[in-house]
Design a protein around this motif. Sequence first.
Motif, short mmCIF file in Angstrom:
data_model
loop_
_atom_site.label_atom_id
_atom_site.label_comp_id
_atom_site.label_asym_id
_atom_site.label_seq_id
_atom_site.Cartn_x
_atom_site.Cartn_y
_atom_site.Cartn_z
N ALA A 86 49.31 -10.03 38.60
CA ALA A 86 49.60 -8.98 37.62
C ALA A 86 50.56 -7.97 38.22
O ALA A 86 50.36 -7.49 39.35
CB ALA A 86 48.32 -8.29 37.17
N GLU A 87 51.58 -7.63 37.48
CA GLU A 87 52.55 -6.64 37.93
C GLU A 87 51.87 -5.29 38.13
O GLU A 87 51.06 -4.86 37.31
CB GLU A 87 53.68 -6.52 36.91
N GLY A 88 52.20 -4.62 39.23
CA GLY A 88 51.65 -3.30 39.49
C GLY A 88 50.40 -3.30 40.35
O GLY A 88 49.91 -2.22 40.72
N PHE A 89 49.90 -4.47 40.69
CA PHE A 89 48.71 -4.57 41.53
C PHE A 89 49.00 -5.49 42.71
O PHE A 89 49.51 -6.60 42.53
CB PHE A 89 47.51 -5.09 40.73
N ALA A 90 48.66 -5.00 43.91
CA ALA A 90 48.96 -5.76 45.13
C ALA A 90 47.67 -6.04 45.89
O ALA A 90 46.66 -5.31 45.75
CB ALA A 90 49.92 -4.97 46.01
N VAL A 91 47.71 -7.06 46.70
CA VAL A 91 46.57 -7.36 47.56
C VAL A 91 46.27 -6.14 48.43
O VAL A 91 47.18 -5.53 49.01
CB VAL A 91 46.86 -8.60 48.43
N GLY A 92 45.01 -5.78 48.50
CA GLY A 92 44.60 -4.61 49.27
C GLY A 92 44.38 -3.36 48.45
O GLY A 92 43.78 -2.39 48.94
N ASP A 93 44.86 -3.33 47.19
CA ASP A 93 44.64 -2.16 46.33
C ASP A 93 43.15 -1.97 46.06
O ASP A 93 42.42 -2.95 45.83
CB ASP A 93 45.36 -2.33 44.99
#
Length: 342
Positions: A86-93
């Motif tokens: 999903a755009e706007g979400f990265a691993v580690g958030d």
Amino acid sequence: MAFAREVHVRSYPDAAVGPEHFEVVEVPVPTPAEGEVLVRNTWTSVDPGMRLRLRPHAPEGYFTAFELGRPMDGVITLGEVVESRAEGFAVGDTVWHPFGWRTHAVVPAGVELMNGAATLRRLDVTDVEPQWYLGPLGAMGLTAWSGLAVVDALKGGETLWVSAAAGAVGSLVAQIGVLLGHRVLASAGTDAKVAWLRDEVGVAGAFNHRTQPLAPTLRELAPEGIDVYFDNVGGDHLEAALDAMAMHGRIALCGSVSDYEGEAVGPRNIFLATAKHLTLQGFRGSLHIGVMEEMQRRLGGWLRSGELVQRETVYSGLEQAPRAMADMLAGRTVGKTLVRLA
């Protein structure tokens, strides 16, 4: 294959909730589709209102009942993104979402969840404890703040009674009331909780409702009447409040925990609402998302300065979630009840 664990409702309790009404099930770790993220949950919430969903039909207008043999959706949870599509979400958030009481969850991005109160959202945990987003910076803070707002009690300077004032919402309302300049009265179910409210929160008066009669105690503490009552209990507490309210008083109807595991008992003196020109306002925090930003700004400032504290009772491990709920409903927890998953 990697496996996750989730709590399912095995049966609806007829009376008190116990671990026997749940089961922990092992399932494959889910895979996110386009527009979704996979979250490894770290903290999950345990709230009194969940009891209303542990029955075949939840109250009309409320969140739906938990389905038997299914994961428990609609429980606000914190976690870490471990896979993102999903755009706007990265691993580690660090994020919140409403798929708790499980170790992993696939969550859609950009979809309104729980009236917007638990829509997938990245959280700034730079200078706050992450679990604060399940308490004062999340749904509990929103409920406390919006409940005071709907009865026009954010200006301070009045006599405010808070019931269940050592619970997740009540402890915030009591502290906010003091910080706003109200003369706060607080009731709780143990002497230790009363001592904390009196000695650390600084309320004007606190009492144990199990050992001190409601009506005489309120007359003694508020001889000129109560201006605002924040009701977390219902039943005999609401009845006592109607007796004790001043003319044109306001009551925020937040919860009715006295009815959750037994027969509902309404106040016998409801005509006093007419006689005293009272306002009784029911509300749900999740329907007041518009004040979330203001609430987080005000409460966040007080948390960082130490003027507001989150009291919490923490259980470790997913398998402890049912016991946490049973203890909370029996009054054996203090402040926000949480389960640490990782």
